[in-house]
Design a protein around this motif. Structure first.
Motif, PDB file in Angstrom:
ATOM      1  N   ALA A  93       0.820  -1.208   0.000  1.00  0.00           N
ATOM      2  CA  ALA A  93       0.000   0.000   0.000  1.00  0.00           C
ATOM      3  C   ALA A  93       0.849   1.251   0.000  1.00  0.00           C
ATOM      4  N   ASP A  94       0.279   2.315  -0.536  1.00  0.00           N
ATOM      5  CA  ASP A  94       0.934   3.621  -0.524  1.00  0.00           C
ATOM      6  C   ASP A  94       0.664   4.245   0.845  1.00  0.00           C
ATOM      7  N   PRO A  95       1.720   4.396   1.689  1.00  0.00           N
ATOM      8  CA  PRO A  95       1.432   4.793   3.075  1.00  0.00           C
ATOM      9  C   PRO A  95       0.745   6.143   3.184  1.00  0.00           C
ATOM     10  N   PHE A  96       1.143   7.103   2.356  1.00  0.00           N
ATOM     11  CA  PHE A  96       0.568   8.447   2.477  1.00  0.00           C
ATOM     12  C   PHE A  96      -0.923   8.432   2.117  1.00  0.00           C
ATOM     13  N   LEU A  97      -1.224   7.900   0.940  1.00  0.00           N
ATOM     14  CA  LEU A  97      -2.620   7.885   0.494  1.00  0.00           C
ATOM     15  C   LEU A  97      -3.470   7.007   1.403  1.00  0.00           C
ATOM     16  N   PHE A  98      -2.859   5.887   1.849  1.00  0.00           N
ATOM     17  CA  PHE A  98      -3.617   4.929   2.664  1.00  0.00           C
ATOM     18  C   PHE A  98      -4.093   5.574   3.957  1.00  0.00           C
ATOM     19  N   TRP A  99      -3.211   6.376   4.610  1.00  0.00           N
ATOM     20  CA  TRP A  99      -3.627   7.007   5.874  1.00  0.00           C
ATOM     21  C   TRP A  99      -4.347   8.314   5.656  1.00  0.00           C
ATOM     22  N   LEU A 100      -4.146   8.918   4.481  1.00  0.00           N
ATOM     23  CA  LEU A 100      -4.843  10.179   4.202  1.00  0.00           C
ATOM     24  C   LEU A 100      -6.335   9.921   3.996  1.00  0.00           C
ATOM     25  N   ALA A 101      -6.659   8.784   3.354  1.00  0.00           N
ATOM     26  CA  ALA A 101      -8.034   8.534   2.928  1.00  0.00           C
ATOM     27  C   ALA A 101      -9.060   8.589   4.063  1.00  0.00           C
ATOM     28  N   PRO A 102      -8.872   7.856   5.181  1.00  0.00           N
ATOM     29  CA  PRO A 102      -9.909   7.927   6.216  1.00  0.00           C
ATOM     30  C   PRO A 102     -10.067   9.314   6.816  1.00  0.00           C
ATOM     31  N   VAL A 103      -8.934  10.042   6.947  1.00  0.00           N
ATOM     32  CA  VAL A 103      -9.015  11.406   7.480  1.00  0.00           C
ATOM     33  C   VAL A 103      -9.776  12.291   6.502  1.00  0.00           C
ATOM     34  N   ALA A 104      -9.449  12.134   5.207  1.00  0.00           N
ATOM     35  CA  ALA A 104     -10.112  12.940   4.181  1.00  0.00           C
ATOM     36  C   ALA A 104     -11.591  12.597   4.102  1.00  0.00           C
ATOM     37  N   ALA A 105     -11.946  11.386   4.468  1.00  0.00           N
ATOM     38  CA  ALA A 105     -13.368  11.017   4.431  1.00  0.00           C
ATOM     39  C   ALA A 105     -14.116  11.677   5.572  1.00  0.00           C
ATOM     40  N   PHE A 106     -13.467  11.750   6.745  1.00  0.00           N
ATOM     41  CA  PHE A 106     -14.205  12.228   7.917  1.00  0.00           C
ATOM     42  C   PHE A 106     -14.113  13.739   8.111  1.00  0.00           C
ATOM     43  N   ALA A 107     -12.919  14.331   7.868  1.00  0.00           N
ATOM     44  CA  ALA A 107     -12.712  15.749   8.194  1.00  0.00           C
ATOM     45  C   ALA A 107     -13.767  16.684   7.589  1.00  0.00           C
ATOM     46  N   PRO A 108     -14.087  16.578   6.290  1.00  0.00           N
ATOM     47  CA  PRO A 108     -15.044  17.548   5.748  1.00  0.00           C
ATOM     48  C   PRO A 108     -16.463  17.389   6.289  1.00  0.00           C
ATOM     49  N   THR A 109     -16.768  16.225   6.854  1.00  0.00           N
ATOM     50  CA  THR A 109     -18.159  16.018   7.274  1.00  0.00           C
ATOM     51  C   THR A 109     -18.545  16.955   8.416  1.00  0.00           C
ATOM     52  N   LEU A 110     -17.554  17.344   9.238  1.00  0.00           N
ATOM     53  CA  LEU A 110     -17.877  18.275  10.327  1.00  0.00           C
ATOM     54  C   LEU A 110     -18.268  19.637   9.760  1.00  0.00           C
ATOM     55  N   LEU A 111     -17.571  20.011   8.681  1.00  0.00           N
ATOM     56  CA  LEU A 111     -17.865  21.290   8.037  1.00  0.00           C
ATOM     57  C   LEU A 111     -19.278  21.292   7.469  1.00  0.00           C
ATOM     58  N   LEU A 112     -19.713  20.118   6.990  1.00  0.00           N
ATOM     59  CA  LEU A 112     -21.027  20.027   6.352  1.00  0.00           C
ATOM     60  C   LEU A 112     -22.144  20.364   7.331  1.00  0.00           C
ATOM     61  N   LEU A 113     -21.897  20.118   8.628  1.00  0.00           N
ATOM     62  CA  LEU A 113     -22.960  20.345   9.610  1.00  0.00           C
ATOM     63  C   LEU A 113     -23.109  21.823   9.967  1.00  0.00           C
TER      64      LEU A 113
END
Lengths: 323, 168
Positions: A75-95
Protein backbone atom coordinates in the motif's frame (compact mmCIF):
# COMPACT_ATOMS: atom_id res chain seq x y z
CA UNK A 1 -13.24 42.02 20.64
CA UNK A 2 -13.47 42.64 16.95
CA UNK A 3 -16.10 41.08 14.76
CA UNK A 4 -13.56 38.66 13.28
CA UNK A 5 -12.56 37.35 16.67
CA UNK A 6 -16.16 36.78 17.66
CA UNK A 7 -16.73 35.00 14.38
CA UNK A 8 -13.66 32.82 14.97
CA UNK A 9 -14.73 31.83 18.49
CA UNK A 10 -18.23 31.17 17.26
CA UNK A 11 -16.92 28.90 14.50
CA UNK A 12 -14.68 26.98 16.89
CA UNK A 13 -17.56 26.43 19.29
CA UNK A 14 -19.73 25.34 16.36
CA UNK A 15 -17.14 22.81 15.14
CA UNK A 16 -16.72 21.35 18.63
CA UNK A 17 -20.48 21.17 19.07
CA UNK A 18 -20.83 19.54 15.66
CA UNK A 19 -18.16 16.96 16.58
CA UNK A 20 -19.98 16.19 19.82
CA UNK A 21 -23.32 15.96 18.07
CA UNK A 22 -21.80 13.62 15.47
CA UNK A 23 -20.18 11.39 18.09
CA UNK A 24 -23.34 11.01 20.16
CA UNK A 25 -25.59 10.65 17.12
CA UNK A 26 -23.41 8.05 15.43
CA UNK A 27 -23.24 5.92 18.57
CA UNK A 28 -27.00 6.11 18.85
CA UNK A 29 -27.58 5.57 15.12
CA UNK A 30 -25.45 2.43 14.97
CA UNK A 31 -27.42 1.07 17.91
CA UNK A 32 -30.67 2.05 16.20
CA UNK A 33 -29.58 0.46 12.93
CA UNK A 34 -28.86 -2.85 14.65
CA UNK A 35 -32.12 -2.74 16.56
CA UNK A 36 -34.05 -2.03 13.34
CA UNK A 37 -32.20 -4.87 11.62
CA UNK A 38 -32.98 -7.18 14.52
CA UNK A 39 -36.65 -6.35 14.72
CA UNK A 40 -37.17 -6.54 10.97
CA UNK A 41 -35.66 -10.04 11.11
CA UNK A 42 -37.78 -10.83 14.20
CA UNK A 43 -34.88 -11.10 16.64
CA UNK A 44 -34.08 -8.75 19.53
CA UNK A 45 -30.86 -7.22 18.17
CA UNK A 46 -28.06 -6.25 20.59
CA UNK A 47 -29.21 -7.06 24.11
CA UNK A 48 -26.34 -8.10 26.34
CA UNK A 49 -24.19 -5.00 26.96
CA UNK A 50 -26.07 -2.58 29.16
CA UNK A 51 -29.86 -2.36 29.42
CA UNK A 52 -31.32 -3.55 26.10
CA UNK A 53 -27.81 -3.51 24.63
CA UNK A 54 -27.55 0.28 24.87
CA UNK A 55 -23.80 0.17 25.51
CA UNK A 56 -23.03 -2.20 22.64
CA UNK A 57 -21.84 0.55 20.28
CA UNK A 58 -19.75 2.12 23.04
CA UNK A 59 -18.05 -1.24 23.52
CA UNK A 60 -17.51 -1.52 19.78
CA UNK A 61 -16.07 1.98 19.62
CA UNK A 62 -13.61 1.11 22.38
CA UNK A 63 -12.70 -2.06 20.52
CA UNK A 64 -12.06 -0.12 17.30
CA UNK A 65 -9.97 2.49 19.13
CA UNK A 66 -7.79 -0.10 20.80
CA UNK A 67 -7.10 -2.17 17.71
CA UNK A 68 -3.80 -1.94 15.88
CA UNK A 69 -4.01 -0.04 12.60
CA UNK A 70 -2.43 -2.25 9.95
CA UNK A 71 -1.16 -1.33 6.51
CA UNK A 72 -0.73 -3.89 3.74
CA UNK A 73 2.79 -4.28 2.36
CA UNK A 74 2.17 -2.91 -1.11
CA UNK A 75 0.00 0.00 0.00
CA UNK A 76 0.93 3.62 -0.52
CA UNK A 77 1.43 4.79 3.07
CA UNK A 78 0.57 8.45 2.48
CA UNK A 79 -2.62 7.88 0.49
CA UNK A 80 -3.62 4.93 2.66
CA UNK A 81 -3.63 7.01 5.87
CA UNK A 82 -4.84 10.18 4.20
CA UNK A 83 -8.03 8.53 2.93
CA UNK A 84 -9.91 7.93 6.22
CA UNK A 85 -9.02 11.41 7.48
CA UNK A 86 -10.11 12.94 4.18
CA UNK A 87 -13.37 11.02 4.43
CA UNK A 88 -14.21 12.23 7.92
CA UNK A 89 -12.71 15.75 8.19
CA UNK A 90 -15.04 17.55 5.75
CA UNK A 91 -18.16 16.02 7.27
CA UNK A 92 -17.88 18.27 10.33
CA UNK A 93 -17.86 21.29 8.04
CA UNK A 94 -21.03 20.03 6.35
CA UNK A 95 -22.96 20.35 9.61
CA UNK A 96 -22.07 24.03 10.14
CA UNK A 97 -24.51 25.77 7.75
CA UNK A 98 -27.45 23.56 8.74
CA UNK A 99 -30.11 25.40 10.77
CA UNK A 100 -30.90 23.07 13.68
CA UNK A 101 -33.17 25.66 15.25
CA UNK A 102 -34.40 29.23 14.71
CA UNK A 103 -31.05 30.63 15.93
CA UNK A 104 -29.08 27.40 16.15
CA UNK A 105 -26.88 27.62 13.06
CA UNK A 106 -23.18 26.99 13.38
CA UNK A 107 -22.07 29.24 10.58
CA UNK A 108 -24.55 31.57 8.94
CA UNK A 109 -23.61 31.80 5.28
CA UNK A 110 -25.50 32.90 2.21
CA UNK A 111 -24.42 30.00 0.05
CA UNK A 112 -24.84 27.32 2.73
CA UNK A 113 -26.41 24.82 0.40
CA UNK A 114 -23.63 25.25 -2.13
CA UNK A 115 -21.04 24.78 0.62
CA UNK A 116 -22.60 21.47 1.62
CA UNK A 117 -22.88 20.22 -1.95
CA UNK A 118 -19.29 21.19 -2.71
CA UNK A 119 -17.69 19.65 0.35
CA UNK A 120 -19.73 16.47 0.23
CA UNK A 121 -17.82 15.72 -2.99
CA UNK A 122 -14.60 15.29 -0.99
CA UNK A 123 -15.96 12.03 0.37
CA UNK A 124 -15.81 10.44 -3.08
CA UNK A 125 -12.19 11.49 -3.44
CA UNK A 126 -11.45 9.87 -0.08
CA UNK A 127 -13.05 6.59 -1.14
CA UNK A 128 -11.07 6.74 -4.38
CA UNK A 129 -7.81 7.30 -2.48
CA UNK A 130 -8.63 4.47 -0.10
CA UNK A 131 -9.24 2.10 -2.99
CA UNK A 132 -6.11 3.14 -4.85
CA UNK A 133 -3.85 3.34 -1.81
CA UNK A 134 -4.82 -0.09 -0.49
CA UNK A 135 -3.24 -2.01 -3.36
CA UNK A 136 -6.07 -4.50 -3.25
CA UNK A 137 -8.29 -5.64 -6.11
CA UNK A 138 -11.52 -5.48 -4.08
CA UNK A 139 -10.67 -2.03 -2.80
CA UNK A 140 -9.94 -0.63 -6.24
CA UNK A 141 -13.12 -2.15 -7.67
CA UNK A 142 -15.08 -0.56 -4.84
CA UNK A 143 -13.40 2.78 -5.43
CA UNK A 144 -14.11 2.65 -9.18
CA UNK A 145 -17.75 1.89 -8.46
CA UNK A 146 -18.04 4.64 -5.90
CA UNK A 147 -16.68 7.22 -8.34
CA UNK A 148 -19.01 6.18 -11.16
CA UNK A 149 -21.93 6.13 -8.76
CA UNK A 150 -21.19 9.45 -7.09
CA UNK A 151 -20.57 11.26 -10.38
CA UNK A 152 -23.85 9.93 -11.73
CA UNK A 153 -26.06 10.60 -8.74
CA UNK A 154 -24.65 14.03 -7.94
CA UNK A 155 -26.30 15.48 -11.05
CA UNK A 156 -29.97 14.65 -10.39
CA UNK A 157 -29.40 15.56 -6.75
CA UNK A 158 -28.14 18.99 -7.74
CA UNK A 159 -30.98 19.47 -10.21
CA UNK A 160 -33.56 18.52 -7.57
CA UNK A 161 -32.05 20.98 -5.09
CA UNK A 162 -31.91 23.60 -7.83
CA UNK A 163 -35.65 23.27 -8.46
CA UNK A 164 -36.36 24.07 -4.80
CA UNK A 165 -33.96 26.99 -4.71
CA UNK A 166 -35.60 28.30 -7.91
CA UNK A 167 -38.96 28.59 -6.23
CA UNK A 168 -37.49 30.17 -3.09
CA UNK A 169 -34.77 32.27 -4.69
CA UNK A 170 -32.13 31.61 -2.04
CA UNK A 171 -29.29 29.21 -1.24
CA UNK A 172 -29.29 30.13 2.44
CA UNK A 173 -30.65 27.18 4.38
CA UNK A 174 -31.92 29.28 7.31
CA UNK A 175 -33.86 31.47 4.93
CA UNK A 176 -35.20 28.44 3.07
CA UNK A 177 -36.58 27.09 6.34
CA UNK A 178 -37.95 30.46 7.41
CA UNK A 179 -39.93 30.65 4.15
CA UNK A 180 -41.81 27.45 5.03
CA UNK A 181 -44.58 27.19 7.62
CA UNK A 182 -45.17 24.99 10.65
CA UNK A 183 -47.66 22.62 9.01
CA UNK A 184 -47.04 20.00 6.28
CA UNK A 185 -49.02 21.90 3.65
CA UNK A 186 -46.59 24.82 4.04
CA UNK A 187 -43.58 22.69 3.27
CA UNK A 188 -41.62 22.58 0.00
CA UNK A 189 -42.35 18.90 -0.16
CA UNK A 190 -45.90 19.84 -1.24
CA UNK A 191 -44.83 22.05 -4.13
CA UNK A 192 -41.89 19.88 -5.22
CA UNK A 193 -42.86 16.23 -4.58
CA UNK A 194 -40.83 14.90 -7.51
CA UNK A 195 -37.74 16.84 -6.42
CA UNK A 196 -38.18 15.40 -2.93
CA UNK A 197 -38.37 11.87 -4.30
CA UNK A 198 -35.33 12.34 -6.56
CA UNK A 199 -33.37 14.02 -3.79
CA UNK A 200 -34.02 11.20 -1.35
CA UNK A 201 -33.12 8.42 -3.81
CA UNK A 202 -29.93 10.27 -4.74
CA UNK A 203 -29.13 10.92 -1.09
CA UNK A 204 -29.35 7.21 -0.34
CA UNK A 205 -27.07 6.54 -3.32
CA UNK A 206 -24.62 9.31 -2.39
CA UNK A 207 -24.16 7.96 1.11
CA UNK A 208 -23.54 4.46 -0.28
CA UNK A 209 -26.45 2.97 1.61
CA UNK A 210 -28.48 -0.05 0.57
CA UNK A 211 -29.79 -0.71 -2.04
CA UNK A 212 -26.97 1.36 -3.58
CA UNK A 213 -24.08 0.15 -1.42
CA UNK A 214 -22.06 -1.11 -4.36
CA UNK A 215 -18.73 0.41 -3.26
CA UNK A 216 -18.90 -1.79 -0.16
CA UNK A 217 -20.94 -4.74 -1.43
CA UNK A 218 -19.91 -7.27 1.22
CA UNK A 219 -20.99 -10.29 -0.76
CA UNK A 220 -19.05 -9.38 -3.90
CA UNK A 221 -16.11 -7.23 -2.81
CA UNK A 222 -15.59 -8.44 0.79
CA UNK A 223 -15.79 -4.85 2.04
CA UNK A 224 -15.00 -2.79 -1.06
CA UNK A 225 -12.90 0.31 -0.53
CA UNK A 226 -12.28 -0.31 3.21
CA UNK A 227 -11.23 -3.95 2.85
CA UNK A 228 -7.71 -3.32 4.12
CA UNK A 229 -8.57 -0.95 6.95
CA UNK A 230 -8.59 -2.08 10.55
CA UNK A 231 -9.15 -0.29 13.83
CA UNK A 232 -9.79 3.43 13.65
CA UNK A 233 -9.04 3.61 9.91
CA UNK A 234 -12.20 1.65 9.38
CA UNK A 235 -13.81 3.52 12.27
CA UNK A 236 -13.34 6.87 10.52
CA UNK A 237 -14.95 5.59 7.31
CA UNK A 238 -17.80 4.29 9.41
CA UNK A 239 -18.14 7.63 11.20
CA UNK A 240 -18.03 9.45 7.87
CA UNK A 241 -20.77 7.25 6.43
CA UNK A 242 -23.11 7.91 9.34
CA UNK A 243 -22.25 11.60 9.46
CA UNK A 244 -23.04 11.85 5.77
CA UNK A 245 -26.36 10.19 6.45
CA UNK A 246 -27.06 12.80 9.13
CA UNK A 247 -26.08 15.58 6.72
CA UNK A 248 -28.23 14.44 3.79
CA UNK A 249 -31.20 13.90 6.09
CA UNK A 250 -30.70 17.31 7.70
CA UNK A 251 -30.52 19.01 4.32
CA UNK A 252 -33.61 17.08 3.21
CA UNK A 253 -35.42 18.23 6.36
CA UNK A 254 -34.42 21.84 5.83
CA UNK A 255 -35.17 21.84 2.10
CA UNK A 256 -38.37 19.85 1.89
CA UNK A 257 -39.83 19.21 5.34
CA UNK A 258 -39.89 22.64 6.88
CA UNK A 259 -36.72 22.29 8.96
CA UNK A 260 -37.26 23.45 12.54
CA UNK A 261 -40.77 24.73 11.79
CA UNK A 262 -43.50 23.01 13.73
CA UNK A 263 -46.27 23.68 16.21
CA UNK A 264 -46.00 23.62 20.04
CA UNK A 265 -42.51 22.12 20.53
CA UNK A 266 -39.35 24.26 20.23
CA UNK A 267 -37.70 24.20 16.82
CA UNK A 268 -34.69 22.05 17.62
CA UNK A 269 -36.84 19.06 18.59
CA UNK A 270 -38.89 19.31 15.43
CA UNK A 271 -35.72 19.33 13.37
CA UNK A 272 -34.32 16.35 15.23
CA UNK A 273 -37.59 14.41 14.93
CA UNK A 274 -37.89 14.98 11.19
CA UNK A 275 -34.25 14.11 10.65
CA UNK A 276 -34.54 10.90 12.63
CA UNK A 277 -37.68 9.86 10.75
CA UNK A 278 -35.74 10.19 7.51
CA UNK A 279 -32.81 8.25 8.98
CA UNK A 280 -35.20 5.52 10.07
CA UNK A 281 -36.63 5.36 6.55
CA UNK A 282 -33.08 4.94 5.23
CA UNK A 283 -32.54 2.05 7.65
CA UNK A 284 -35.89 0.60 6.68
CA UNK A 285 -34.73 0.69 3.04
CA UNK A 286 -31.51 -1.04 3.95
CA UNK A 287 -33.21 -4.01 5.55
CA UNK A 288 -35.87 -4.29 2.83
CA UNK A 289 -34.29 -3.89 -0.58
CA UNK A 290 -31.65 -6.16 -2.08
CA UNK A 291 -28.54 -4.60 -3.57
CA UNK A 292 -28.84 -3.48 -7.21
CA UNK A 293 -26.58 -4.67 -9.98
CA UNK A 294 -24.15 -2.05 -11.21
CA UNK A 295 -25.76 -1.68 -14.64
CA UNK A 296 -29.17 -1.30 -12.98
CA UNK A 297 -27.74 1.37 -10.72
CA UNK A 298 -26.40 3.44 -13.60
CA UNK A 299 -29.50 2.82 -15.73
CA UNK A 300 -31.72 4.08 -12.95
CA UNK A 301 -29.63 7.20 -12.71
CA UNK A 302 -29.06 8.11 -16.36
CA UNK A 303 -32.34 6.88 -17.81
CA UNK A 304 -34.76 7.83 -15.05
CA UNK A 305 -33.56 10.23 -12.39
CA UNK A 306 -31.62 12.56 -14.67
CA UNK A 307 -34.40 13.07 -17.29
CA UNK A 308 -37.00 13.36 -14.55
CA UNK A 309 -35.01 15.96 -12.65
CA UNK A 310 -34.39 17.96 -15.83
CA UNK A 311 -38.11 17.85 -16.66
CA UNK A 312 -38.91 18.87 -13.09
CA UNK A 313 -36.53 21.80 -13.28
CA UNK A 314 -37.89 22.94 -16.65
CA UNK A 315 -41.46 22.61 -15.40
CA UNK A 316 -40.60 24.61 -12.30
CA UNK A 317 -38.95 27.33 -14.37
CA UNK A 318 -41.97 27.42 -16.68
CA UNK A 319 -44.43 27.84 -13.81
CA UNK A 320 -42.21 30.43 -12.10
CA UNK A 321 -42.22 32.51 -15.29
CA UNK A 322 -45.95 31.99 -15.84
CA UNK A 323 -47.20 32.95 -12.37
CA UNK B 1 -43.99 1.43 -28.56
CA UNK B 2 -41.88 -1.25 -26.92
CA UNK B 3 -39.83 1.36 -25.10
CA UNK B 4 -43.00 3.00 -23.78
CA UNK B 5 -44.39 -0.31 -22.53
CA UNK B 6 -41.04 -1.04 -20.87
CA UNK B 7 -41.16 2.33 -19.13
CA UNK B 8 -44.69 1.67 -17.95
CA UNK B 9 -43.60 -1.65 -16.49
CA UNK B 10 -40.73 0.04 -14.69
CA UNK B 11 -43.05 2.61 -13.13
CA UNK B 12 -45.49 -0.10 -12.05
CA UNK B 13 -42.49 -1.92 -10.60
CA UNK B 14 -42.22 0.84 -8.02
CA UNK B 15 -45.28 -0.68 -6.37
CA UNK B 16 -43.28 -3.79 -5.52
CA UNK B 17 -40.90 -1.58 -3.51
CA UNK B 18 -43.85 -0.33 -1.46
CA UNK B 19 -44.99 -3.93 -0.97
CA UNK B 20 -41.53 -4.88 0.28
CA UNK B 21 -41.51 -1.98 2.72
CA UNK B 22 -44.94 -3.05 3.96
CA UNK B 23 -43.69 -6.59 4.64
CA UNK B 24 -40.61 -5.50 6.58
CA UNK B 25 -42.67 -2.82 8.33
CA UNK B 26 -45.19 -5.36 9.63
CA UNK B 27 -42.39 -7.78 10.58
CA UNK B 28 -40.74 -4.98 12.54
CA UNK B 29 -43.77 -4.72 14.81
CA UNK B 30 -44.61 -8.44 14.99
CA UNK B 31 -43.56 -10.81 17.76
CA UNK B 32 -39.95 -11.94 17.88
CA UNK B 33 -39.21 -15.58 17.15
CA UNK B 34 -35.79 -15.89 18.78
CA UNK B 35 -35.13 -16.16 22.52
CA UNK B 36 -32.38 -14.82 24.76
CA UNK B 37 -30.35 -17.99 24.72
CA UNK B 38 -28.62 -18.56 28.02
CA UNK B 39 -31.57 -17.24 30.02
CA UNK B 40 -34.38 -18.75 27.97
CA UNK B 41 -34.86 -21.72 25.74
CA UNK B 42 -37.18 -22.68 22.90
CA UNK B 43 -40.01 -25.13 23.59
CA UNK B 44 -39.44 -27.62 20.77
CA UNK B 45 -36.06 -28.85 21.97
CA UNK B 46 -37.27 -32.46 21.68
CA UNK B 47 -37.02 -32.18 17.91
CA UNK B 48 -33.40 -31.03 18.11
CA UNK B 49 -30.77 -33.54 17.04
CA UNK B 50 -28.18 -33.13 19.73
CA UNK B 51 -25.53 -35.73 20.45
CA UNK B 52 -26.73 -39.34 20.65
CA UNK B 53 -27.65 -40.95 23.92
CA UNK B 54 -28.57 -44.46 25.04
CA UNK B 55 -32.13 -45.12 26.12
CA UNK B 56 -32.21 -46.51 29.66
CA UNK B 57 -34.27 -49.61 30.28
CA UNK B 58 -37.50 -48.92 32.12
CA UNK B 59 -36.61 -51.22 35.05
CA UNK B 60 -33.09 -50.03 35.67
CA UNK B 61 -32.20 -46.50 34.54
CA UNK B 62 -28.51 -47.27 34.78
CA UNK B 63 -28.76 -50.15 32.28
CA UNK B 64 -29.20 -49.48 28.55
CA UNK B 65 -31.72 -51.20 26.33
CA UNK B 66 -28.86 -51.90 23.96
CA UNK B 67 -28.11 -55.54 23.14
CA UNK B 68 -24.82 -54.79 21.37
CA UNK B 69 -26.04 -56.15 18.04
CA UNK B 70 -23.65 -53.76 16.28
CA UNK B 71 -26.27 -52.58 13.78
CA UNK B 72 -25.66 -48.94 14.68
CA UNK B 73 -21.91 -49.22 14.35
CA UNK B 74 -22.16 -50.92 10.96
CA UNK B 75 -24.79 -48.56 9.53
CA UNK B 76 -23.02 -45.42 10.68
CA UNK B 77 -21.71 -43.77 7.47
CA UNK B 78 -18.97 -41.90 9.27
CA UNK B 79 -17.88 -44.52 11.77
CA UNK B 80 -18.70 -42.40 14.76
CA UNK B 81 -19.95 -45.29 16.88
CA UNK B 82 -17.79 -48.01 18.41
CA UNK B 83 -19.46 -50.81 20.36
CA UNK B 84 -17.59 -53.51 22.22
CA UNK B 85 -19.64 -56.44 23.43
CA UNK B 86 -19.77 -57.25 27.10
CA UNK B 87 -17.88 -60.41 27.96
CA UNK B 88 -20.25 -62.63 29.90
CA UNK B 89 -18.99 -65.80 31.57
CA UNK B 90 -20.85 -68.85 30.31
CA UNK B 91 -23.67 -69.64 32.72
CA UNK B 92 -23.41 -73.02 34.39
CA UNK B 93 -26.41 -75.30 34.12
CA UNK B 94 -26.42 -76.34 37.69
CA UNK B 95 -25.96 -73.73 40.36
CA UNK B 96 -27.26 -71.86 43.32
CA UNK B 97 -30.11 -69.32 43.47
CA UNK B 98 -27.65 -66.51 42.90
CA UNK B 99 -26.72 -67.93 39.52
CA UNK B 100 -30.36 -68.17 38.55
CA UNK B 101 -30.90 -64.46 39.18
CA UNK B 102 -27.77 -63.79 37.20
CA UNK B 103 -29.33 -65.74 34.35
CA UNK B 104 -32.41 -63.51 34.43
CA UNK B 105 -30.30 -60.43 33.89
CA UNK B 106 -29.71 -59.79 30.19
CA UNK B 107 -26.58 -61.48 29.02
CA UNK B 108 -26.19 -59.36 25.91
CA UNK B 109 -25.12 -55.78 26.22
CA UNK B 110 -22.40 -53.33 25.41
CA UNK B 111 -19.22 -53.44 27.42
CA UNK B 112 -18.13 -50.16 25.93
CA UNK B 113 -20.13 -47.73 23.80
CA UNK B 114 -18.15 -44.78 22.50
CA UNK B 115 -19.51 -42.12 20.24
CA UNK B 116 -17.41 -39.48 18.50
CA UNK B 117 -19.60 -36.39 18.13
CA UNK B 118 -17.03 -34.69 15.91
CA UNK B 119 -17.55 -37.42 13.29
CA UNK B 120 -21.34 -37.69 13.64
CA UNK B 121 -23.36 -36.22 10.78
CA UNK B 122 -26.70 -36.47 12.60
CA UNK B 123 -28.22 -38.60 9.84
CA UNK B 124 -30.11 -40.71 12.37
CA UNK B 125 -29.54 -44.05 10.59
CA UNK B 126 -28.34 -45.65 13.83
CA UNK B 127 -31.42 -44.70 15.81
CA UNK B 128 -33.70 -45.65 12.91
CA UNK B 129 -32.19 -49.13 12.46
CA UNK B 130 -31.83 -50.03 16.11
CA UNK B 131 -33.96 -53.15 16.71
CA UNK B 132 -34.46 -52.27 20.36
CA UNK B 133 -34.91 -48.52 19.90
CA UNK B 134 -32.09 -48.12 22.33
CA UNK B 135 -30.51 -45.05 20.70
CA UNK B 136 -31.94 -41.58 20.39
CA UNK B 137 -30.87 -38.00 19.86
CA UNK B 138 -30.69 -35.98 23.00
CA UNK B 139 -32.32 -32.57 22.74
CA UNK B 140 -29.27 -31.03 24.36
CA UNK B 141 -28.35 -27.84 22.47
CA UNK B 142 -25.45 -26.84 24.69
CA UNK B 143 -22.53 -28.77 23.35
CA UNK B 144 -19.47 -26.59 23.55
CA UNK B 145 -15.92 -27.51 24.36
CA UNK B 146 -12.34 -26.38 24.06
CA UNK B 147 -10.91 -29.68 22.87
CA UNK B 148 -11.87 -32.35 20.33
CA UNK B 149 -11.37 -35.00 23.00
CA UNK B 150 -14.31 -33.58 24.91
CA UNK B 151 -16.64 -34.75 22.16
CA UNK B 152 -15.62 -38.40 22.30
CA UNK B 153 -18.44 -39.47 24.54
CA UNK B 154 -18.61 -42.69 26.50
CA UNK B 155 -22.35 -43.19 26.33
CA UNK B 156 -22.48 -45.87 29.04
CA UNK B 157 -20.80 -43.51 31.50
CA UNK B 158 -23.10 -40.73 30.38
CA UNK B 159 -26.09 -42.92 31.10
CA UNK B 160 -24.87 -43.45 34.65
CA UNK B 161 -24.61 -39.78 35.46
CA UNK B 162 -27.22 -38.39 33.15
CA UNK B 163 -27.31 -34.65 33.42
CA UNK B 164 -28.67 -32.20 30.96
CA UNK B 165 -26.90 -28.95 30.30
CA UNK B 166 -26.76 -27.13 33.61
CA UNK B 167 -27.38 -23.66 32.25
CA UNK B 168 -30.86 -24.49 31.01
Amino acid sequence: MSFDEIQLIRTIIAVVAAALFVAVSVIFLVYLERKVAGHVQRRPGPFEVGPHGMLQTVADAIKLLSKQPLKPDGADPFLFWLAPVAAFAPTLLLLLPIPFGPILTGFEVNLGLLLILAFSGVNVLALCLAGWGSDNKWAILGAARSVAQAVGYEIPLLLAVLAVTFTNGTLNLSELVARQGPYPWHWNFMTQPLAFFIYFVCAVAETNRNPFDLPEAESELTAGFHTEYSGMGFGLFFLAEYTNMIVVCSVCTALFLGGWQGPVLPGFWWFLAKMYVLLLVMMWFRWTFPRMRFDQLLNLNWKWLLPLSILNLMGTAFFMKLF
Amino acid sequence: MFALRKMGEDVLGLWSLVKGLKITGTLFFSKQVTVHYPRASVENLATFRGPLELVPSPEDPARPLCIACMTCASTCPTGAITVIKKKVPKPEIEGSDEDKTALKAPTKGPGKFTYDYTLCCQCGLCAENCPKEALRFSGNPCSAGTDRKEFEFDLLKKLLNDERCQTL
